[in-house]
Design an enzyme around this catalytic site. Structure first.
Site, PDB file in Angstrom:
ATOM      1  N   GLY A 178       5.126   4.393  10.594  1.00 11.27           N
ATOM      2  CA  GLY A 178       4.385   5.662  10.515  1.00 11.27           C
ATOM      3  C   GLY A 178       3.967   6.116  11.888  1.00 11.27           C
ATOM      4  O   GLY A 178       4.701   5.930  12.866  1.00 11.27           O
ATOM      5  N   SER A 179       2.751   6.686  11.963  1.00 11.80           N
ATOM      6  CA  SER A 179       2.306   7.291  13.221  1.00 11.80           C
ATOM      7  C   SER A 179       1.813   6.225  14.204  1.00 11.80           C
ATOM      8  O   SER A 179       1.421   5.121  13.806  1.00 11.80           O
ATOM      9  CB  SER A 179       1.163   8.263  12.941  1.00 11.80           C
ATOM     10  OG  SER A 179       0.044   7.551  12.435  1.00 11.80           O
ATOM     11  N   LYS A 204       0.895  -1.162   0.000  1.00  7.91           N
ATOM     12  CA  LYS A 204       0.000   0.000   0.000  1.00  7.91           C
ATOM     13  C   LYS A 204       0.933   1.211   0.000  1.00  7.91           C
ATOM     14  O   LYS A 204       1.535   1.563   1.012  1.00  7.91           O
ATOM     15  CB  LYS A 204      -0.880  -0.038   1.254  1.00  7.91           C
ATOM     16  CG  LYS A 204      -2.164   0.795   1.206  1.00  7.91           C
ATOM     17  CD  LYS A 204      -1.934   2.275   0.974  1.00  7.91           C
ATOM     18  CE  LYS A 204      -2.464   3.146   2.070  1.00  7.91           C
ATOM     19  NZ  LYS A 204      -2.110   4.576   1.817  1.00  7.91           N
ATOM     20  N   GLU A 224       5.913  12.000  21.301  1.00  8.84           N
ATOM     21  CA  GLU A 224       6.825  12.306  20.189  1.00  8.84           C
ATOM     22  C   GLU A 224       6.376  13.595  19.469  1.00  8.84           C
ATOM     23  O   GLU A 224       5.197  13.755  19.170  1.00  8.84           O
ATOM     24  CB  GLU A 224       6.804  11.135  19.200  1.00  8.84           C
ATOM     25  CG  GLU A 224       7.743  11.312  18.013  1.00  8.84           C
ATOM     26  CD  GLU A 224       7.639  10.145  17.014  1.00  8.84           C
ATOM     27  OE1 GLU A 224       8.686   9.686  16.558  1.00  8.84           O
ATOM     28  OE2 GLU A 224       6.518   9.704  16.696  1.00  8.84           O
ATOM     29  N   GLY A 236      -0.569   3.039  13.115  1.00 16.47           N
ATOM     30  CA  GLY A 236      -0.089   1.691  13.426  1.00 16.47           C
ATOM     31  C   GLY A 236      -1.029   0.975  14.379  1.00 16.47           C
ATOM     32  O   GLY A 236      -1.363  -0.197  14.195  1.00 16.47           O
ATOM     33  N   CYS A 259      12.917   8.176  12.698  1.00 19.48           N
ATOM     34  CA  CYS A 259      12.338   7.532  13.889  1.00 19.48           C
ATOM     35  C   CYS A 259      13.348   7.439  15.015  1.00 19.48           C
ATOM     36  O   CYS A 259      12.985   7.241  16.163  1.00 19.48           O
ATOM     37  CB  CYS A 259      11.790   6.162  13.526  1.00 19.48           C
ATOM     38  SG  CYS A 259      12.784   5.311  12.322  1.00 19.48           S
ATOM     39  N   GLU A 266       6.093  -0.056  13.333  1.00 23.57           N
ATOM     40  CA  GLU A 266       7.098   0.773  13.992  1.00 23.57           C
ATOM     41  C   GLU A 266       6.471   2.147  14.074  1.00 23.57           C
ATOM     42  O   GLU A 266       6.178   2.751  13.050  1.00 23.57           O
ATOM     43  CB  GLU A 266       8.364   0.757  13.132  1.00 23.57           C
ATOM     44  CG  GLU A 266       9.568   1.266  13.862  1.00 23.57           C
ATOM     45  CD  GLU A 266      10.169   2.407  13.124  1.00 23.57           C
ATOM     46  OE1 GLU A 266      10.792   2.184  12.088  1.00 23.57           O
ATOM     47  OE2 GLU A 266       9.994   3.549  13.581  1.00 23.57           O
TER      48      GLU A 266
HETATM   49  P1  NAP Z   1       0.686   7.805   8.954  1.00 22.09           P
HETATM   50  O1  NAP Z   1      -0.286   8.901   9.003  1.00 22.09           O
HETATM   51  O2  NAP Z   1       0.641   6.829  10.080  1.00 22.09           O
HETATM   52  O3  NAP Z   1       0.463   7.013   7.574  1.00 22.09           O
HETATM   53  C1  NAP Z   1       1.199   5.858   7.234  1.00 22.09           C
HETATM   54  C2  NAP Z   1       0.303   4.921   6.429  1.00 22.09           C
HETATM   55  O4  NAP Z   1      -0.740   4.410   7.255  1.00 22.09           O
HETATM   56  C3  NAP Z   1      -0.394   5.606   5.266  1.00 22.09           C
HETATM   57  O5  NAP Z   1      -0.477   4.694   4.202  1.00 22.09           O
HETATM   58  C4  NAP Z   1      -1.761   5.910   5.817  1.00 22.09           C
HETATM   59  O6  NAP Z   1      -2.757   5.977   4.819  1.00 22.09           O
HETATM   60  C5  NAP Z   1      -2.014   4.733   6.731  1.00 22.09           C
HETATM   61  N1  NAP Z   1      -2.896   5.077   7.851  1.00 22.09           N
HETATM   62  C6  NAP Z   1      -2.774   6.141   8.678  1.00 22.09           C
HETATM   63  N2  NAP Z   1      -3.755   6.123   9.602  1.00 22.09           N
HETATM   64  C7  NAP Z   1      -4.508   5.025   9.350  1.00 22.09           C
HETATM   65  C8  NAP Z   1      -5.673   4.457   9.959  1.00 22.09           C
HETATM   66  N3  NAP Z   1      -6.248   5.024  11.021  1.00 22.09           N
HETATM   67  N4  NAP Z   1      -6.182   3.327   9.438  1.00 22.09           N
HETATM   68  C9  NAP Z   1      -5.590   2.758   8.370  1.00 22.09           C
HETATM   69  N5  NAP Z   1      -4.492   3.241   7.741  1.00 22.09           N
HETATM   70  C10 NAP Z   1      -3.957   4.356   8.226  1.00 22.09           C
HETATM   71  O7  NAP Z   1       2.164   8.322   8.881  1.00 22.09           O
HETATM   72  P2  NAP Z   1       2.837   9.467   7.984  1.00 22.09           P
HETATM   73  O8  NAP Z   1       1.918   9.964   6.925  1.00 22.09           O
HETATM   74  O9  NAP Z   1       4.097   8.932   7.557  1.00 22.09           O
HETATM   75  O10 NAP Z   1       3.166  10.642   9.001  1.00 22.09           O
HETATM   76  C11 NAP Z   1       2.250  11.163   9.921  1.00 22.09           C
HETATM   77  C12 NAP Z   1       2.882  11.189  11.295  1.00 22.09           C
HETATM   78  O11 NAP Z   1       3.420   9.897  11.600  1.00 22.09           O
HETATM   79  C13 NAP Z   1       4.064  12.103  11.478  1.00 22.09           C
HETATM   80  O12 NAP Z   1       3.747  13.417  11.747  1.00 22.09           O
HETATM   81  C14 NAP Z   1       4.796  11.456  12.613  1.00 22.09           C
HETATM   82  O13 NAP Z   1       4.244  11.874  13.836  1.00 22.09           O
HETATM   83  C15 NAP Z   1       4.547  10.010  12.452  1.00 22.09           C
HETATM   84  N6  NAP Z   1       5.677   9.253  11.837  1.00 22.09           N
HETATM   85  C16 NAP Z   1       6.466   8.554  12.654  1.00 22.09           C
HETATM   86  C17 NAP Z   1       7.512   7.809  12.122  1.00 22.09           C
HETATM   87  C18 NAP Z   1       8.392   7.022  13.009  1.00 22.09           C
HETATM   88  O14 NAP Z   1       9.285   6.396  12.497  1.00 22.09           O
HETATM   89  N7  NAP Z   1       8.196   6.998  14.306  1.00 22.09           N
HETATM   90  C19 NAP Z   1       7.744   7.774  10.762  1.00 22.09           C
HETATM   91  C20 NAP Z   1       6.909   8.501   9.933  1.00 22.09           C
HETATM   92  C21 NAP Z   1       5.871   9.222  10.504  1.00 22.09           C
HETATM   93  P3  NAP Z   1      -3.143   7.374   4.083  1.00 22.09           P
HETATM   94  O15 NAP Z   1      -2.360   7.338   2.828  1.00 22.09           O
HETATM   95  O16 NAP Z   1      -4.612   7.303   3.866  1.00 22.09           O
HETATM   96  O17 NAP Z   1      -2.754   8.473   5.004  1.00 22.09           O
END
Ligand code: NAP
Length: 502
Positions: free
Chosen positions: A216-217, A159, A368, A221, A277, A240
């Site tokens: 991701g977030s 995805k 975070e 996750g 991360c 993660e």
């Molecule tokens: P994200 O919002 O968690 O998105 C990552 C993936 O998960 C995307 O494909 C997203 O789909 C999907 N997703 C998000 N929420 C979901 C849900 N409730 N149900 C199902 N699928 C879901 O992460 P991001 O866009 O990379 O960044 C957003 C935030 O994540 C950042 O501001 C940061 O706080 C955190 N982040 C943390 C790390 C780490 O390593 N700790 C790394 C990257 C980001 P969509 O395409 O529809 O959004």
């Protein structure tokens, strides 16, 4: 031939569901064929993916640069890492001992008679991979999750992350070429774009899906992990999610190395605009004139750093909101911030400090803030430092900045740090993760959903396998790794002895 099935706009739950059904049926059929491909065939496939990526390197760097705001040097480095990861798993497959073969031979004279039992790790089946926004190559379409799952013998559905959709499609094009060139079954890898909440969740809960990789977030996750646990047949989601990577600066090193520490930590906090991360989000130390001097030097370093654009609008908004919320907490003081005002989508690097008493009274300080922000917790004494460390949730890393003298007098604190994280670092910065056999990029919840595993390095393959024991099987029925005579010449544990003997 494999095919890219794209859903560029969320077009209703029914349409997404039928698309996901079709993709997962294909993934299941592909798995039945792909799991039978010998290790050498899978190794060649992984290397071919690397070669196909190399062929379109320039286009990839240009496209990813437009989509992520990351500079060419970083993107080229990440492509190198992506190709290197595929090569690492190819080498692992060729060497072969990763399957952890264990054999206990029969003993008909024992009472009761002892059977012949042979165990090895085998692939679980279709794996769904969520591309990470902050690693458009190394943790995305052909990244570590994908190549480790392919190495295991599992088929993969990616995805793609919407923040770098074009890059993801280009990389998938390279994978499709590799599928054809290496003669792999059609649909061994498939690629979908679309909403995480509809397409992503439907992939996770589909009955054919057997494992999920995510970076991701915490919210994303956890939502996917919960969806997987509510299935009729729950499956593992290796997510993660969130880590603030506590760094302890011990007294003697602050006294002797303050200026060098300030320079290297200003660099680590702002590397890639903090979008790693392993970013050092919290710094811990005991109050002293040396700490005051270190913070003043760190402030000087941070003020000189130029704000730069973040990966995408969502991450930028999350940083601004998270930072403002953090700065509004009682007791927090700004130590230093970049002097140049940030423009649109740019992040302003900030370092702040708080007393340990205020930190311990407010759990929000352990949240975070994803970006170039770090919080220094000033402790009154060693006991309070231990209390602060005990208040942390699970982490990917924790770091010890110490002289030999500090190490000698702080073994209790260092032991405490080992309970926190998957990787414990001495006198280095946490940013920068080696891809090798000894790496652990994982940690207790909420750093990841399962701290027993790593998402970086060759052990990442262990997420996509399960052990199977064959009892009293005839030689011709056994996988090659378990046959009598050890035709693969791999390391096996035979009657409790590690050997390459048959
Ligand atoms: P994200 O919002 O968690 O998105 C990552 C993936 O998960 C995307 O494909 C997203 O789909 C999907 N997703 C998000 N929420 C979901 C849900 N409730 N149900 C199902 N699928 C879901 O992460 P991001 O866009 O990379 O960044 C957003 C935030 O994540 C950042 O501001 C940061 O706080 C955190 N982040 C943390 C790390 C780490 O390593 N700790 C790394 C990257 C980001 P969509 O395409 O529809 O959004």
């Amino acid at each position: 031939m494999s095919e890219a099935i794209l859903s560029p706009t969320p077009a209703g739950v029914d349409k997404d569901q039928s698309l996901v059904n079709k993709v997962m049926e294909n993934a299941q059929s592909a798995f039945q064929l792909y799991k039978r491909i010998p290790a050498e065939g899978r190794a060649l496939f992984l290397e071919t993916i690397g070669k196909e990526i190399e062929k379109i390197r320039e286009e990839l760097v240009a496209t990813a640069g437009q989509e992520t705001n990351l500079p060419p040097a970083r993107l080229n480095g990440e492509i190198n890492r992506t190709i290197g990861q595929a090569g690492l798993f190819a080498a692992l497959l060729r060497e072969g001992s990763w399957v952890e073969a264990a054999i206990d031979t029969e003993d008909p004279n024992r009472v009761p008679a002892k059977p012949d039992t042979r165990k090895m790790l085998m692939p679980v089946g279709p794996v769904v991979v969520f591309g990470a926004s902050n690693f458009p190559f190394a943790f995305s379409t052909a990244g570590g999750d994908t190549v480790s799952a392919l190495a295991s013998g599992s088929s993969v559905v990616v995805k793609g992350h919407s923040a770098h959709a074009k890059t993801s499609e280009l990389v998938f094009g390279a994978i499709e070429k590799a599928i054809e060139a290496a003669g792999m079954p059609p649909y061994t890898v498939q690629h979908l774009l679309g909403s995480g909440r509809s397409v992503g969740t439907a992939l996770v809960v589909h009955p054919h899906t057997r494992g999920v990789g995510f970076t991701g977030s915490f919210a994303g996750g956890k939502a996917l992990w919960e969806a997987a646990q509510k299935r009729e047949t729950p499956i593992p989601v290796f997510a993660e999610m969130s880590s603030i990577n506590p760094v302890v600066f011990f007294p003697d090193t602050l006294e002797k190395n303050g200026a060098a520490l300030a320079k290297s930590y200003a660099g680590s906090i702002t590397l890639g605009m903090g979008q790693f991360c392993t970013n050092p989000g919290v710094l811990l130390a005991i109050q002293s004139p040396a700490l005051d001097s270190f913070l003043s030097l760190l402030s000087t370093e941070i003020t000189a750093i130029e704000p730069a654009k973040m990966l995408h609008k969502g991450i930028h908004e999350a940083y601004c909101n998270g930072l403002n919320h953090m700065l509004a907490q009682k007791g927090l003081q700004v130590v230093g911030q970049a002097t140049k005002a940030p423009g649109g989508m740019e992040a302003q690097p900030v370092v702040a400090s708080v007393s340990a008493a205020d930190f311990l009274a407010n759990p929000h300080f352990t949240e975070e803030v994803f970006g170039p922000f770090s919080l220094c917790v000033v402790c009154e004494d060693k006991q309070q430092l231990a209390e602060v460390l005990k208040s942390f949730k699970g982490q990917l890393t924790t770091t010890i900045m110490a002289t030999p003298e500090d190490v000698k007098t702080n073994t209790d604190i260092i032991e405490l740090q080992q309970t926190l994280a998957g990787r414990i670092i001495l006198n280095n910065v946490p940013t920068g993760v080696e891809v090798n056999a000894s790496m652990v990029h994982g940690g207790p919840w909420p750093a990841t959903t399962d701290g027993r595993f790593t998402s970086v390095g060759s052990s990442a393959i262990k997420r996509w396998v399960r052990p199977i024991c064959f009892q009293n099987f005839l030689d011709e029925m056994l996988p090659v790794e378990l046959k009598r005579g050890n035709p693969k010449g791999i390391w096996r544990v035979v009657n409790n002895v590690t050997t390459k003997e048959g």
